[in-house]
Design an enzyme around this catalytic site. Structure first.
Site, mmCIF file in Angstrom:
data_model
loop_
_atom_site.group_PDB
_atom_site.id
_atom_site.type_symbol
_atom_site.label_atom_id
_atom_site.label_comp_id
_atom_site.label_asym_id
_atom_site.label_seq_id
_atom_site.Cartn_x
_atom_site.Cartn_y
_atom_site.Cartn_z
ATOM 1 N N THR A 7 -22.580 -11.843 63.420
ATOM 2 C CA THR A 7 -23.371 -11.571 62.212
ATOM 3 C C THR A 7 -24.398 -12.673 61.932
ATOM 4 O O THR A 7 -24.442 -13.207 60.829
ATOM 5 C CB THR A 7 -22.446 -11.429 60.982
ATOM 6 O OG1 THR A 7 -21.736 -12.682 60.798
ATOM 7 C CG2 THR A 7 -21.441 -10.318 61.138
ATOM 8 N N HIS B 164 -12.955 -28.671 55.864
ATOM 9 C CA HIS B 164 -12.247 -27.505 56.408
ATOM 10 C C HIS B 164 -10.744 -27.738 56.379
ATOM 11 O O HIS B 164 -10.273 -28.886 56.457
ATOM 12 C CB HIS B 164 -12.753 -27.136 57.807
ATOM 13 C CG HIS B 164 -12.372 -28.081 58.915
ATOM 14 N ND1 HIS B 164 -11.222 -27.940 59.643
ATOM 15 C CD2 HIS B 164 -13.010 -29.142 59.436
ATOM 16 C CE1 HIS B 164 -11.169 -28.883 60.578
ATOM 17 N NE2 HIS B 164 -12.243 -29.632 60.473
ATOM 18 N N ASP C 14 -7.664 -34.234 61.639
ATOM 19 C CA ASP C 14 -8.758 -33.254 61.645
ATOM 20 C C ASP C 14 -8.261 -31.879 61.225
ATOM 21 O O ASP C 14 -7.762 -31.155 62.038
ATOM 22 C CB ASP C 14 -9.380 -33.221 63.045
ATOM 23 C CG ASP C 14 -10.558 -32.280 63.159
ATOM 24 O OD1 ASP C 14 -11.030 -31.771 62.132
ATOM 25 O OD2 ASP C 14 -11.005 -32.055 64.310
ATOM 26 N N GLU D 36 -13.493 -23.637 60.596
ATOM 27 C CA GLU D 36 -14.536 -24.582 61.018
ATOM 28 C C GLU D 36 -14.436 -24.861 62.495
ATOM 29 O O GLU D 36 -15.429 -24.980 63.199
ATOM 30 C CB GLU D 36 -14.407 -25.888 60.228
ATOM 31 C CG GLU D 36 -15.547 -26.883 60.476
ATOM 32 C CD GLU D 36 -15.294 -27.881 61.610
ATOM 33 O OE1 GLU D 36 -16.200 -28.670 61.906
ATOM 34 O OE2 GLU D 36 -14.201 -27.866 62.217
ATOM 35 N N GLU D 37 -13.194 -24.979 62.978
ATOM 36 C CA GLU D 37 -13.011 -25.383 64.374
ATOM 37 C C GLU D 37 -13.630 -24.393 65.350
ATOM 38 O O GLU D 37 -13.995 -24.747 66.463
ATOM 39 C CB GLU D 37 -11.510 -25.550 64.685
ATOM 40 C CG GLU D 37 -10.839 -26.693 63.910
ATOM 41 C CD GLU D 37 -11.337 -28.076 64.333
ATOM 42 O OE1 GLU D 37 -12.272 -28.158 65.149
ATOM 43 O OE2 GLU D 37 -10.797 -29.067 63.819
ATOM 44 N N GLU E 183 -20.829 -18.579 56.985
ATOM 45 C CA GLU E 183 -20.865 -17.259 56.355
ATOM 46 C C GLU E 183 -21.065 -17.402 54.846
ATOM 47 O O GLU E 183 -21.771 -16.609 54.223
ATOM 48 C CB GLU E 183 -19.588 -16.479 56.684
ATOM 49 C CG GLU E 183 -19.380 -16.269 58.185
ATOM 50 C CD GLU E 183 -20.626 -15.794 58.903
ATOM 51 O OE1 GLU E 183 -21.172 -14.746 58.520
ATOM 52 O OE2 GLU E 183 -21.080 -16.484 59.856
ATOM 53 N N ASP F 241 -15.010 -34.515 57.016
ATOM 54 C CA ASP F 241 -14.379 -33.936 58.199
ATOM 55 C C ASP F 241 -13.779 -35.114 58.961
ATOM 56 O O ASP F 241 -14.383 -36.181 59.051
ATOM 57 C CB ASP F 241 -15.403 -33.183 59.055
ATOM 58 C CG ASP F 241 -14.714 -32.294 60.086
ATOM 59 O OD1 ASP F 241 -13.461 -32.290 60.134
ATOM 60 O OD2 ASP F 241 -15.425 -31.604 60.837
#
Lengths: 748, 748
Positions: free
Chosen positions: A267, A374, A384, A422-423, A431, A451
């Site tokens: 998308t 994230h 992370d 996110e990964e 989005e 992050d």
């Protein structure tokens, strides 16, 4: 009446008259009507500057042990995007944020294309050395047993090694070693006569995206790609491997997404809502073209040690105790053997969620300061990025508490976001930005990002929009270094340990536009929002390329490693939380936004200089002048000086003037977006990646784009000419934003 | 002491005590400090609503006779874009606007591609009947002597007949008559066996752009195109031709630009500044592909009367006293003769100027209400568009006067613009919008446009953004009809003479999104600015297609015609000025913008309905659902209701809340822009032209675009599917703008 009585009468008369006089005097004075008084109070609130006592409350209330408990809870289980524990985490965050006092928290869903190897460890992805690849029975040195960090094989939710979005496939071929898999590495192989056609290429991680390496290999003719984390690039020299130290053991490897572009692959440009149009998968060109699989460096060492062919150039060597050779193919015992790749990875559309929560502002609720990180992780991801999630959860407690007990409500709204997926390629943030582009552009005054929040305990590694530099410096001066024994501020140790200019008399911390791949990207490159992204890292002084922490994207990135080797007393977490918290407070509560738009000047100057230096003579030869750029940069600089003067003279009693100048300080950032830039999302004329595979010039990316990777044809020169004008025009429009209101009349 | 003296003492004591009491009472009351008082006054000014007495001042000060004198002066000479009189006009406007009291006026230059026939009448463009076209001596019925309206041949600045941007050329071929030159007209010719290959095609003006007609003809194989103004479409039945009436004589014809797209052809998307990148001319595809020349209807009659072939279908007939035939070729005396086109027109880059002036707002100087009209004309252009220039010049006097003498200054800034080079394809306004896209989007609260300001004296012909409908209705209720004897308002006669629904019990004026080609287009379709464009027109009840005034783009459009036939006492001009003036006042001075964003609802509903009606079954057959659209429209409608409620409850004492809601009322308009729409400038998902040559459905243009002109292939269906989602997503983002501030958290 007696004399005394008359005197009494006079006194009483006097007293009564006096009292009457006081009353009449009081009421005859033209005071405020109640309505006026209410209006005045409202007005006074609208021009009230931040209550600075809140700073101390925030700094003192942030609790290291609570962050520790947050992290323990949140990093207990692997929580890869799109899996049940991932959704559980989102729901837990929503619950906790609401309990902590946020006014509203929602889960924002997107249906995005994800990618998984077979879950539950069936038919694991692997590589094998094989006689001819046709018959599994004849495979040797199979890495199948090493498809997950051995210490964690018992956790059924820890995903096996894979690179997301690799096509499934089982190519077999001779092995070639291609250093970092950059274009120049393949150029070198070509130059020494090594043809990669039909080969499997072994490459080191770092110095480029995972997908890009596979794409480069495919361009050279390869049919499969293998990545490994070279210990020389990954581990601290002399350090012990986990569990004895924090270095990466030879049995672990880095997972990771391999998309060639960020955002949901199906998308582009639009949010992946349930009704979104989705490209047929074969129409998308963001996937790595050949199967791609990461392996542990023990396995890489085995392969490399059997390689045939010339010795690799010195710069290609790592620290494995072998002679690095180029191949193709094996020698000695392994002569004639090939390498087989077994990749079962497949894509599927799944629902992922962002967690978005708000504290509504008191005076300007439609201006937002946003903090995002994230919450998905490849495995437990204590570093992370659960460290950031644990920090932001503590911040919701601190800010929510102030609001709940009525102590304080910020001038502007504060928005907390935990991004999903996110990964996989910044899916959640991309989005979201695609869905709310307009609102973000018009209303978000700052996007703050964490992050790998606590990836080390040495100093800050950060990037920001130029106009935020000062407020970030000032904030870090307010926060003590995590090591209290130093008696220094974060700013001081940061300046010492990672100075912008190591030779300067007065050192300031290094703080440029960020160049790492995380969730600020759509905010920065699609919208132009003022932004800051930061992390605490380990000492990277002697690494090149810049290292990431050793257990990155492995199951060793866990609570145990954090507590024993990274941040035992959680003071680094606390420092991160304090910096975020104080920054949020300043940005959300200051009457006048603490921005300085003059700070774009040096960036523009540097881009101009690099353009002239790196490309000036090529442009000159083509008759392409850059006077327009020069004059746009000059105009911007002059406009920013003028704006700064107006800002100094601001009428702090005029809420509309304040709002107007604040808006201009935000809009000057978004004005660097040129919607006609060809990429569907990277439209910032200064900071978009140029897309160059080889040339990483710091010049204007739109100009670099065409000229970076080799000879330019006539059409290409037209493109360059067009970009010079487009960039000049865009910079000029940024200057117009901060010029006087008559700039809409054109130049005077 | 005597008794009297004691009493006196008591009284004196009482009086002194009373006075003391009053003084103490007065001073002990906590009053306002001087600083507070100043702040309070500033605050009170910031929430002050418009001073309604200014309305009467404006309506009464506007002077019909001054407008007449303005028009006389401004329409004296032909002032075609890019010629010396054009620049003189710009400079005169700047001088006069400044004298009238505007705070600042500037000329904003652009270097755009213009197009001229040979000036000075050399080698005039013409058409000729020829034996074989090879030898000029053998040409008959040359229209060379009729290359300019005969009454005006002595004005050396009156440009000869031409269509701007026609390629030069001298094609010779048999003549074919093709009605309006629409695709369906060529389909008909094909169906009856007439092959246009190698032919010259004669077409009527109207029902499509000039360039599009040439393009359609070229697609059918034609090598040259001729346009003429069919008197049935142009003249009032039974009326006399100029100079005895205002109808077009048989010796005049319409000039006009023939670009296929609006804006400078060489700099799409970017402003045509001196440093702009310019496309090589051969890379631009916005020019008519074959030579194109307009002729007078006398000449058309001659050609048509000699045409061979079948009788044209009834719908193709006009009112010339001949039998309309299709050709190809001539018959009778003229048998075997062909038509030669001699077109010498050529393009050249010239500098044109917009005149832009400002009255700076008192409270919100960074919010602009803009009034624009073009000042260039093909010839004298008393109607098109000097009537508007004369009106806006009078408005600068009226508003400038209020500011000069200190009577009044509006809350927001007022910007007056006179656009250059509109006739060539909206060049001045397009380049301006491209230069200031960001400022316009963020700051312009309304763009008001006049073109052909006074083209008749019957009623208003107008279009606007839905949310402006009410304020326009209200304003026209305040302005008396130009015909004072009626004792009615403009609104009343407008409702009667051009009702939205002729069958309604209570009639309201027709007021839809505008569908004419004038300077609002880049504001509306690239930025989404709230807009209004309007004109006074003649009675067009019995015309189809909607007629334009007869002398359009001819030298008969002059002061004499205006004074004798259109607006003898200039009361129509005064009414136009009053409407513009009062609208400017309301929009610039109202505390709360008089917008109603619920009014987009019916538009959205109608688009949805038309999409379902016209394309529903085709979409269904392809498995393309429009539920997403339906739900976006529903969400918008609900959000607009909610917003309206909040607006009713607005705290009129809170300047920041007012500013915030006002901004939302503007931003909801700009939110209908989808930057990913494929056209470089038309990005409005509701009102961009679909680009259909044949189908003019009122459904969503992005959906119509692919389906309008014939069968759709698989790729086309993918495109449609994508558009459905893109439009739904864009409508949803408009809903988010007017939802509560927590809409950035996603749906609850």
């Amino acid at each position: 009446m007696s004399k005394g009585r008359y005197i009494l009468l006079a006194v009483v008369c006097g007293a009564v008259a006096f009292a009457l006089g006081v009353i009449i005097g009081w009421f005859s004075r033209s005071g405020l009507t109640a309505e006026d008084r209410a209006a005045l109070n409202k007005y006074l609130a609208s021009i009230e500057d931040a209550d600075e006592t809140i700073r101390d409350h925030i700094l003192e209330t942030i609790d290291a042990q609570r962050i520790r408990e947050n992290l323990r809870q949140l990093s207990q289980k692997p929580h890869m995007a799109g899996t049940p524990p991932d959704l559980e985490m989102a729901e837990l965050l929503r619950r906790n944020w609401l309990e902590n006092g946020l006014d509203e928290v929602r889960l924002v869903p997107y249906d995005v294309l994800l990618s998984y190897p077979p879950l539950g460890r069936e038919g694991p992805n692997n590589t094998a050395v094989t006689v001819d690849g046709a018959d599994p029975a004849r495979e040797y040195e199979d890495t199948r047993t090493l498809h997950i960090e051995p210490e964690y094989q018992d956790d059924p939710d820890a995903v096996q090694f894979f690179n997301a979005y690799s096509p499934a496939g089982h190519p077999v071929g001779e092995l070639v070693f291609a250093n970092y898999g950059r274009l120049e590495d393949f150029d070198y192989l070509r130059a020494v006569g090594i043809n990669c056609t039909g080969k499997i290429v072994l490459m080191k991680y770092r110095s480029g995206g995972r997908g890009q390496k596979a794409k480069n290999a495919a361009s050279a003719g390869a049919i499969g790609a293998i990545l490994y984390p070279e210990p020389a690039d990954t581990n601290e020299p002399g350090g012990k491997v986990y569990p004895d130290g924090w270095n990466l053991p030879g049995t672990g490897t880095e997972r990771g997404g391999a998309l060639l572009e960020t955002g949901d692959p199906l998308t582009p440009g639009y949010p992946a809502t349930d009704y979104a149009y989705r490209l047929p998968k074969d129409k998308s060109n963001v996937f790595p073209p050949i199967p791609l699989q990461p392996i542990a460096y023990n396995d890489a060492q085995k392969y490399l040690s059997h390689l045939d062919g010339d010795i690799a150039p010195a710069g290609w060597n790592g620290s494995l105790p072998i002679t690095y050779r180029l191949g193709p193919g094996f020698t000695g015992d392994w002569a004639g053997r090939k390498v087989a790749l077994h990749v079962y990875t497949n894509t599927t559309i799944r629902r992922v969620y962002n967690v978005v929560g708000m504290i509504k502002g008191e005076v300007e609720p439609d201006r937002y300061v946003m903090l995002g990180n994230h919450y998905d992780s490849w495995v437990q991801g204590a570093i992370d990025d659960t460290s950031s999630t644990a920090i932001s959860l503590e911040l919701t407690r601190v800010f929510g508490g102030l609001v709940k007990d009525g102590t304080w409500r910020p001038r502007r709204s504060i928005v907390f976001v935990a991004w999903g997926a996110e990964e996989y390629g910044l899916l959640g943030s991309h989005e979201y930005v695609e869905q709310f582009t307009g609102l973000i552009k018009d209303r978000v005054v700052a996007y703050l990002n964490m992050d790998i929040g606590v990836g080390g305990n040495y100093t800050i590694f950060a990037g920001c929009s130029p106009s935020m530099i000062d407020v970030i410096y000032d904030t870090t001066k307010q926060v003590p270094d995590p090591d209290a024994s130093l008696g220094k501020s974060v700013y001081e140790t940061w300046s010492e340990r990672d100075p912008a200019d190591a030779d300067a008399d007065v050192k300031v911390p290094k703080l440029d536009w960020p160049r790492v791949g995380t969730d600020y990207i759509p905010f920065g490159l699609r919208v132009g929002t003022p932004l800051f992204t930061f992390a605490y890292v380990h000492d990277q002084t002697n690494y090149s390329p810049r290292a990431i922490y050793p257990s990155y994207h492995t199951a060793y990135d866990n609570m145990d490693l954090m507590e024993r080797f990274v941040d035992p007393d959680f003071t680094v977490h606390r420092a991160m939380a304090r910096i975020s918290g104080e920054l949020i407070r300043r940005l959300a509560d200051s009457l006048v936004l603490p921005y300085d738009c003059r700070k774009y000047g040096p960036s523009l100057g540097a881009f101009l200089q690099a353009t002239e230096q790196d490309f000036g003579s090529m442009l000159y030869d083509q008759g392409i002048g850059i006077d327009a750029l020069r004059s746009a940069v000059y105009n911007y600089t002059a406009a920013a000086e003028g704006f700064h003067d107006r800002l100094q003279a601001i009428d702090r009693k005029d809420p509309l003037q304040i709002r107007s100048l604040n808006d201009q300080m935000v809009q000057v950032n978004t004005a660097f977006i040129d919607i006609h830039q060809p990429h569907y999302s990277n439209k910032h004329v200064l900071y978009s990646p140029s897309g160059c595979a080889t040339n990483s010039s710091a010049a204007f990316p739109g100009i670099v784009r065409t000229m970076c990777d080799g000879p330019v044809d006539d059409e290409g020169w037209e493109e360059v000419k067009k970009e010079v004008a487009a960039i000049a025009s865009t910079i000029q429009s940024a200057a117009d934003v901060i010029s006087d209101v008559d700039s809409i009349l054109g130049p005077s």
